[in-house]
Scaffold this active site. Structure first.
Site, short mmCIF file in Angstrom:
data_model
loop_
_atom_site.label_atom_id
_atom_site.label_comp_id
_atom_site.label_asym_id
_atom_site.label_seq_id
_atom_site.Cartn_x
_atom_site.Cartn_y
_atom_site.Cartn_z
N CYS A 43 0.82 -1.22 0.00
CA CYS A 43 0.00 0.00 0.00
C CYS A 43 0.85 1.26 0.00
O CYS A 43 0.38 2.33 -0.39
CB CYS A 43 -0.91 0.04 1.23
SG CYS A 43 -1.99 -1.39 1.36
N TYR A 273 -6.62 -23.17 5.00
CA TYR A 273 -7.10 -21.83 5.37
C TYR A 273 -6.77 -20.87 4.23
O TYR A 273 -5.89 -21.15 3.42
CB TYR A 273 -6.43 -21.37 6.66
CG TYR A 273 -6.74 -22.24 7.85
CD1 TYR A 273 -7.74 -21.88 8.75
CD2 TYR A 273 -6.07 -23.45 8.06
CE1 TYR A 273 -8.05 -22.68 9.84
CE2 TYR A 273 -6.38 -24.26 9.14
CZ TYR A 273 -7.37 -23.87 10.03
OH TYR A 273 -7.68 -24.67 11.09
N LEU A 275 -6.57 -16.41 3.16
CA LEU A 275 -6.69 -14.99 3.50
C LEU A 275 -6.16 -14.16 2.33
O LEU A 275 -5.57 -14.69 1.40
CB LEU A 275 -5.91 -14.66 4.78
CG LEU A 275 -4.38 -14.55 4.72
CD1 LEU A 275 -3.86 -13.86 5.97
CD2 LEU A 275 -3.74 -15.94 4.60
N LYS A 428 -23.00 19.34 17.62
CA LYS A 428 -23.72 18.30 16.88
C LYS A 428 -22.86 18.00 15.66
O LYS A 428 -22.98 18.64 14.62
CB LYS A 428 -25.11 18.76 16.45
CG LYS A 428 -26.10 18.88 17.60
CD LYS A 428 -27.54 18.91 17.09
CE LYS A 428 -28.51 19.16 18.23
NZ LYS A 428 -28.63 20.60 18.55
#
Lengths: 445, 445
Positions: A43, A273, A275, A428
């Site tokens: 990245c 597995y 990812l 707010k």
């Protein structure tokens, strides 16, 4: 000795191996990575081009030597070419020796990632690159320096396209962005992406919509609109395809070429597995819907879960992802989470838009921020959120992410107690105001 | 016609009146404000001194005339001197006419606020001010201009003291900060407040600890340490006391001079509501513990609840507050939420400290951020959090606030899916890392 094999040594695989070792000193761990570099922060690569990262090696988290100190064997230049899930073996091609061999695992962790899609029109051009691996970055940087590049062409406008455009510009290289259709960065709503066009004009980036490269002629590119432009450097960022071809015949189930995982991060085979960018999972807040989280945060999270699962702690499981993401493009920050616009369209919802200053409006550097949420009519859950501005965007998307993840509704946003002082927010805050507006809107439904 | 009387027309009272009118066009609403100004953003006042706010009138949200357009009667210069809760009447002193009269209410909304504590040693000095009301700001600004002030003394180091110190400095006025004991800004941990000292030295602010003003002699102040210093302007910020004397004998219960409220924002008397700096309530995450939320965010939140309660929607209730707060001091941002250190000490807890960069560490402008959390041993809930840094502090405190409010534990911080790109965070953000460290720490307890 029990053995875990990791396929792919970039962020996901390398992190999984490290965490597994940390939890489990006694098993053998081998990482097979088909290219030369491992464990780098992909990245960050665009930011090395622009100079925000000064030291190229700071992109590398770990080296094979450091892994060796942890007793993790890293084999670079080793491509896993097939998996036999019945025999618990992988076939590995050693690029250096040209020989293939078989290795045996107790657990297999798949982190093969994706590969950039190639553009036929530029495939033979020596100045054409994608920016996917650390080696790509090195090639681009040395090409820029050797050829004193001043003119570049960026094909595509995904987040990598935007980041590279910004960083080439920061480096003093003019960029022409080519977008094959009429809308850039489709991750953000068409009526919220005006800031991208604004930033391009402010920073002298040339944008050509509905335009592709027909062919490259020396240092020039001939475009589909008939123009010929200088193209000393061409970078393509037109999407990623998962590197899952090696799983054909393995018994590991795929869904559109991606690897589905369950809450234990297992594939359909219990000791395999997966990812990283090649996986597909489900939305955390809409568990019936598939989502692809080809992002770094999910990869790191899954690495931790897999390490725990393999080490015997089955209580640490995967809950799905929101897909929270953010991109910087010059002064602008653009973030979203949740379903895509298209996916949200299929769920009965209403939209709340709030434009407000990112801090107290009387502060002279207060800047506009625009938050849009898509609210499930049935549950009040935020299906999708989009935030655009020049400051405070990351804060608002992270707060929406934390809130939505724990089941908070849009109506309950009024109760999020923000840290208020004039330099930071309003009594707010924009997030609270989205809640107040949603309550009003829901009463009229 | 049913009638609501509001006591106090600054942020809380003015907001409650506006929201009540919005929900309820049919009742009579009167605001009694003992001073001249109403509905102004007192939090912004320090920033007008320094120039971050260019237009003084931008601090005013509403004028009596604008309230009149909403059919809300604003009576400035009117001091409510007593309340008779059996008769539903208030006694009001009209400062302009010098006359007292009685008015009758169906609902009474108490927003009397607090008053700055006065320092005996400076009470007769013409150059001594506190910064509490808009009139104070005007007096300070005209005094600075008339006297071409170059040297000032700031007594106290609460958040107002810090903000005024920064803004006087920004204006080119040298500030000497006097702190009566040996620790400044006690809202942050003693071992995390070093950045405040650092900022003072960087910006030429003089700090004198364990020092008070003994007396003022013309344009000089004689200090308790024997020194005499230039004191062309003296601003005191040594705390606030609630303006609740007028409630003596009213039947409205007080707790250490503050007004306790229930989940409907009622006092002990069902048609008398209260909000703002004079109220006391309970922690949202530790409901058995009292807390004083003398902050703007809670006042705005309570205004909305009171307006709904009076308008008949009893489902909108008050859940307590976390006390999330943040202050800027030059380049540094300091935020906390939850119990005070002292309060946390009484609850069995463990502490997790995490120091990390606010964005990917390889980015050249990545800056340190320090997060500390106090975790309930019993529940895993974050009792207190403190965050210090130069950027991204507001994001982390808000995320911790949103997470803790919905019952999220420290262990679950690992699952907060932050928007990651190198300019904004890390794939394991500091918030996530606090969770990972807490899990490890808890396993060793």
């Amino acid at each position: 000795m029990a053995k875990a094999i990791v396929v792919g040594g970039v962020a996901g695989g390398a992190t999984a191996a490290s965490q597994l070792r940390r939890l489990n000193p006694d098993i053998e761990i081998v990482i097979y990575e088909r290219y030369d570099d491992i464990s780098y922060g992909s990245c960050g690569m665009p930011y090395y081009i622009g100079g925000d990262i000064e030291n190229r090696d700071s992109l590398m988290n770990m080296t094979p030597g450091k892994f060796m100190e942890k007793n993790i064997f890293v084999k670079t230049g080793h491509e896993v070419r097939s998996v036999n899930s019945e025999e618990n073996t992988v076939t590995v091609f050693n690029k250096n020796s040209g020989k293939e061999f078989t290795d045996t695992y107790d657990w297999l962790i798949l982190s093969p990632g994706g590969s950039p899609k190639q553009l036929e029109a530029v495939k033979d051009a020596e100045q054409a690159f994608s920016l996917h691996r650390l080696a790509d970055l090195d090639h681009i940087m040395s090409y820029i320096e050797k050829n004193n590049v001043k003119e570049s062409v960026l094909v595509g406008s995904g987040y990598i396209g935007l980041e590279v455009t910004e960083n080439l510009t920061e480096r003093g290289i003019h960029v022409t962005v080519l977008q094959h259709d009429e809308r850039i960065y489709k991750n953000i709503e068409a009526d919220m992406n005006g800031v991208l066009y604004e930033a391009m004009t402010e920073h002298g980036v040339t944008l050509k919509l509905n335009t592709e490269i027909d062919y490259v002629d020396g240092k020039q590119a001939v475009l589909s609109n008939g123009e010929t432009i200088n193209a000393e450097l061409i970078i393509t960022g037109v999407g990623i395809q998962p590197n899952t071809g090696f799983l054909n015949g393995s018994g590991v189930a795929l869904h559109n070429g991606q690897i589905p995982i369950n809450k234990n991060c297992q594939t359909n085979i219990s000791n395999i597995y997966a990812l990283g960018d090649a996986t597909i999972t489900h939305y955390q807040h809409m568990p019936a819907m598939l989502m692809q989280a080809a992002l770094a945060w999910p990869a790191h999270r899954l690495a931790h879960i897999i390490a725990n699962q393999i080490s015997g702690d089955k209580t640490i499981t995967h809950e799905g992802f929101l897909g929270t993401n953010i991109v910087k493009f010059f002064d602008y920050h653009i973030a979203t989470l949740g379903l895509s616009e298209k996916e949200a369209a299929d769920v009965p919802h209403f939209v709340v838009d709030q434009k407000q200053k990112n801090k107290s409006g009387y502060m002279k550097d207060a800047a506009p921020i625009h938050v849009r949420v898509y609210v499930s009519v049935e549950t009040g859950i935020i299906l999708r959120a989009a935030v655009v501005g020049t400051a405070g965007v990351d804060k608002r998307i992270d707060v929406l992410s934390a809130h939505t993840r724990l089941g908070g509704t849009v109506y309950d946003l009024i109760n999020i107690e923000v840290g208020y002082a004039p330099p930071f927010s309003s009594p707010k805050d924009v997030i609270n105001m989205v809640g107040y507006k949603a309550i009003e809107k829901a009463q009229k439904l």
